[in-house]
Write a protein that holds these residues in place. Structure first.
Motif, PDB file in Angstrom:
ATOM      1  N   ARG A 222     -41.758  -4.506   4.565  1.00  0.00           N
ATOM      2  CA  ARG A 222     -40.296  -4.622   4.601  1.00  0.00           C
ATOM      3  C   ARG A 222     -39.873  -5.784   5.499  1.00  0.00           C
ATOM      4  NH1 ARG A 222     -37.710   1.353   5.357  1.00  0.00           N
ATOM      5  NH2 ARG A 222     -35.819   0.113   5.243  1.00  0.00           N
ATOM      6  N   GLN A 223     -40.492  -5.879   6.663  1.00  0.00           N
ATOM      7  CA  GLN A 223     -40.157  -6.961   7.585  1.00  0.00           C
ATOM      8  C   GLN A 223     -40.429  -8.322   6.957  1.00  0.00           C
ATOM      9  OE1 GLN A 223     -42.448  -6.150  11.079  1.00  0.00           O
ATOM     10  NE2 GLN A 223     -41.212  -4.375  11.695  1.00  0.00           N
ATOM     11  N   GLY A 256     -38.267   4.009  -3.257  1.00  0.00           N
ATOM     12  CA  GLY A 256     -37.596   4.170  -4.544  1.00  0.00           C
ATOM     13  C   GLY A 256     -37.181   2.869  -5.197  1.00  0.00           C
ATOM     14  N   VAL A 257     -37.591   1.731  -4.647  1.00  0.00           N
ATOM     15  CA  VAL A 257     -37.273   0.429  -5.229  1.00  0.00           C
ATOM     16  C   VAL A 257     -38.522  -0.443  -5.197  1.00  0.00           C
ATOM     17  CG1 VAL A 257     -34.846   0.485  -4.561  1.00  0.00           C
ATOM     18  CG2 VAL A 257     -36.522  -0.509  -3.003  1.00  0.00           C
ATOM     19  N   ALA A 261     -36.815  -6.015  -5.720  1.00  0.00           N
ATOM     20  CA  ALA A 261     -35.432  -5.528  -5.613  1.00  0.00           C
ATOM     21  C   ALA A 261     -35.007  -5.405  -4.156  1.00  0.00           C
ATOM     22  CB  ALA A 261     -35.307  -4.179  -6.326  1.00  0.00           C
ATOM     23  N   TYR A 262     -35.923  -4.957  -3.322  1.00  0.00           N
ATOM     24  CA  TYR A 262     -35.622  -4.829  -1.896  1.00  0.00           C
ATOM     25  C   TYR A 262     -35.312  -6.195  -1.293  1.00  0.00           C
ATOM     26  CZ  TYR A 262     -36.176  -3.440   3.008  1.00  0.00           C
ATOM     27  OH  TYR A 262     -35.970  -3.203   4.343  1.00  0.00           O
ATOM     28  N   ARG A 264     -34.202  -8.848  -2.859  1.00  0.00           N
ATOM     29  CA  ARG A 264     -32.916  -9.319  -3.386  1.00  0.00           C
ATOM     30  C   ARG A 264     -31.766  -8.752  -2.572  1.00  0.00           C
ATOM     31  NH1 ARG A 264     -34.725  -8.543  -8.702  1.00  0.00           N
ATOM     32  NH2 ARG A 264     -33.639  -6.539  -8.756  1.00  0.00           N
ATOM     33  N   THR A 265     -31.858  -7.469  -2.243  1.00  0.00           N
ATOM     34  CA  THR A 265     -30.785  -6.817  -1.492  1.00  0.00           C
ATOM     35  C   THR A 265     -30.646  -7.392  -0.096  1.00  0.00           C
ATOM     36  OG1 THR A 265     -31.073  -4.743  -2.706  1.00  0.00           O
ATOM     37  CG2 THR A 265     -29.960  -4.616  -0.581  1.00  0.00           C
ATOM     38  N   PHE A 266     -31.754  -7.488   0.628  1.00  0.00           N
ATOM     39  CA  PHE A 266     -31.674  -7.882   2.027  1.00  0.00           C
ATOM     40  C   PHE A 266     -31.625  -9.389   2.222  1.00  0.00           C
ATOM     41  CE2 PHE A 266     -32.858  -3.519   2.387  1.00  0.00           C
ATOM     42  CZ  PHE A 266     -32.220  -3.107   3.550  1.00  0.00           C
ATOM     43  N   ARG A 267     -32.441 -10.139   1.517  1.00  0.00           N
ATOM     44  CA  ARG A 267     -32.397 -11.591   1.662  1.00  0.00           C
ATOM     45  C   ARG A 267     -31.128 -12.146   1.049  1.00  0.00           C
ATOM     46  NH1 ARG A 267     -35.453 -14.481   4.988  1.00  0.00           N
ATOM     47  NH2 ARG A 267     -35.914 -16.132   3.484  1.00  0.00           N
ATOM     48  N   GLY A 268     -30.662 -11.509  -0.053  1.00  0.00           N
ATOM     49  CA  GLY A 268     -29.415 -11.952  -0.673  1.00  0.00           C
ATOM     50  C   GLY A 268     -28.231 -11.756   0.232  1.00  0.00           C
ATOM     51  N   ALA A 269     -28.213 -10.609   0.933  1.00  0.00           N
ATOM     52  CA  ALA A 269     -27.096 -10.337   1.832  1.00  0.00           C
ATOM     53  C   ALA A 269     -27.144 -11.233   3.048  1.00  0.00           C
ATOM     54  CB  ALA A 269     -27.136  -8.876   2.270  1.00  0.00           C
ATOM     55  N   ALA A 270     -28.375 -11.637   3.430  1.00  0.00           N
ATOM     56  CA  ALA A 270     -28.515 -12.446   4.636  1.00  0.00           C
ATOM     57  C   ALA A 270     -28.273 -13.922   4.373  1.00  0.00           C
ATOM     58  CB  ALA A 270     -29.923 -12.264   5.223  1.00  0.00           C
TER      59      ALA A 270
END
Length: 282
Positions: A222-223, A256-257, A261-262, A264-270
């Protein structure tokens, strides 16, 4: 902490136009002798809810939804301390004590009070997408997706760090996550037999050594997904999963992802941020 009263300007007639109705937890309303029924006032209020409105409960508010017949035949949860009582009172409801929240065709329940935040973020994600939910989560300083269910919060004896006999093995494992680690190797670091190490580890960590190791490797992945642009196969190697396929399997089982996808969510938001805020608190 003393109780407090929340005064609202509208009466139960407001429920007739509500799109979503929340039932909160309230100690005086949900004492054990009250949980099998609801008052006439609450019944009349719930009867005003229009067909198709989304119903949700926080913590033991699920007892109200259950007593009103809104959870019959559905999957639901409540605070882990109350799950056995909930099952006994409502055998027709499928109680899942291991999750933070449930969503069964527009009727939602959450575990403890803090799990209501997880439930609300899920509703925002459902209504407005992951990007909006992620922005709200970061603004309120909570993780967009909290790993695991409420089973991790069930009370168990906690070993103080200075008395943690498996601590040296865990420190060694964290320093060498990227390579294969055998159980006997970790036991040797703690100067124990494999059998004793396995027993002590579960007592102190609440997980088997291999379960804990997998959890740490998922966290490392995750990191790396949040902080770097490394390809998934390279992250799999660095986190100790060996192959991208193994990483995807463990990652999806835990969160669950998919890793993609994970990211996309975190790097996209950052993206577009002037400074890195580091990993989301877990």
């Amino acid at each position: 902490m003393p109780d407090f009263t929340v005064n609202v300007p509208l009466g139960p007639e407001a429920l007739e136009s509500a799109d979503t109705v929340f039932v909160p937890a309230a100690q005086e309303d949900y004492e054990p002798q009250e949980r099998g029924r609801i008052s006439a006032d609450v019944a009349r209020a719930l009867a005003r809810v229009r067909p198709g409105a989304r119903m949700a409960s926080i913590c033991t508010g699920s007892f109200v939804l259950a007593a009103a017949g809104l959870l019959t035949g559905r999957r639901a949860t409540t605070h882990w301390k109350s799950c056995e009582e909930f099952r006994a009172l409502y055998p027709e409801i499928e109680v899942d004590a291991g999750v933070l929240y449930t969503d069964d065709a527009g009727v939602l329940t959450s575990a403890g009070v803090a799990s209501g935040i997880d439930l609300c973020l899920h509703m925002i994600r459902t209504d407005h997408g992951a990007e909006v939910a992620n922005k709200v989560a970061r603004g309120t300083v909570v993780p967009p997706h909290r790993e695991g269910g409420q089973a991790q919060y069930i009370e168990r004896p906690v070993t103080p760090p200075e008395q943690c006999s498996t601590g040296p093995a865990r420190e060694y494992a964290l320093e060498h996550l990227g390579r294969p680690l055998r159980l006997d190797e970790l036991a040797d670091r703690a100067s124990m037999s494999v059998r004793t190490f396995n027993r002590r580890f579960q007592q102190e960590a609440g997980l088997t050594p291999m379960q804990w190791l997998t959890q740490q490797r998922v966290d490392r992945a995750r990191q790396l997904l949040e902080r770097t642009d490394l390809p998934v196969d390279r992250i799999a190697t660095d986190a100790g999963f060996g192959t991208g396929t193994a990483l995807r399997q463990h990652f999806h089982a835990a969160l669950g992802v998919s890793p993609r996808a994970y990211r996309r969510t975190f790097r996209g938001a950052a993206s577009g941020s002037s400074a890195s805020s580091g990993p989301v608190g877990l």
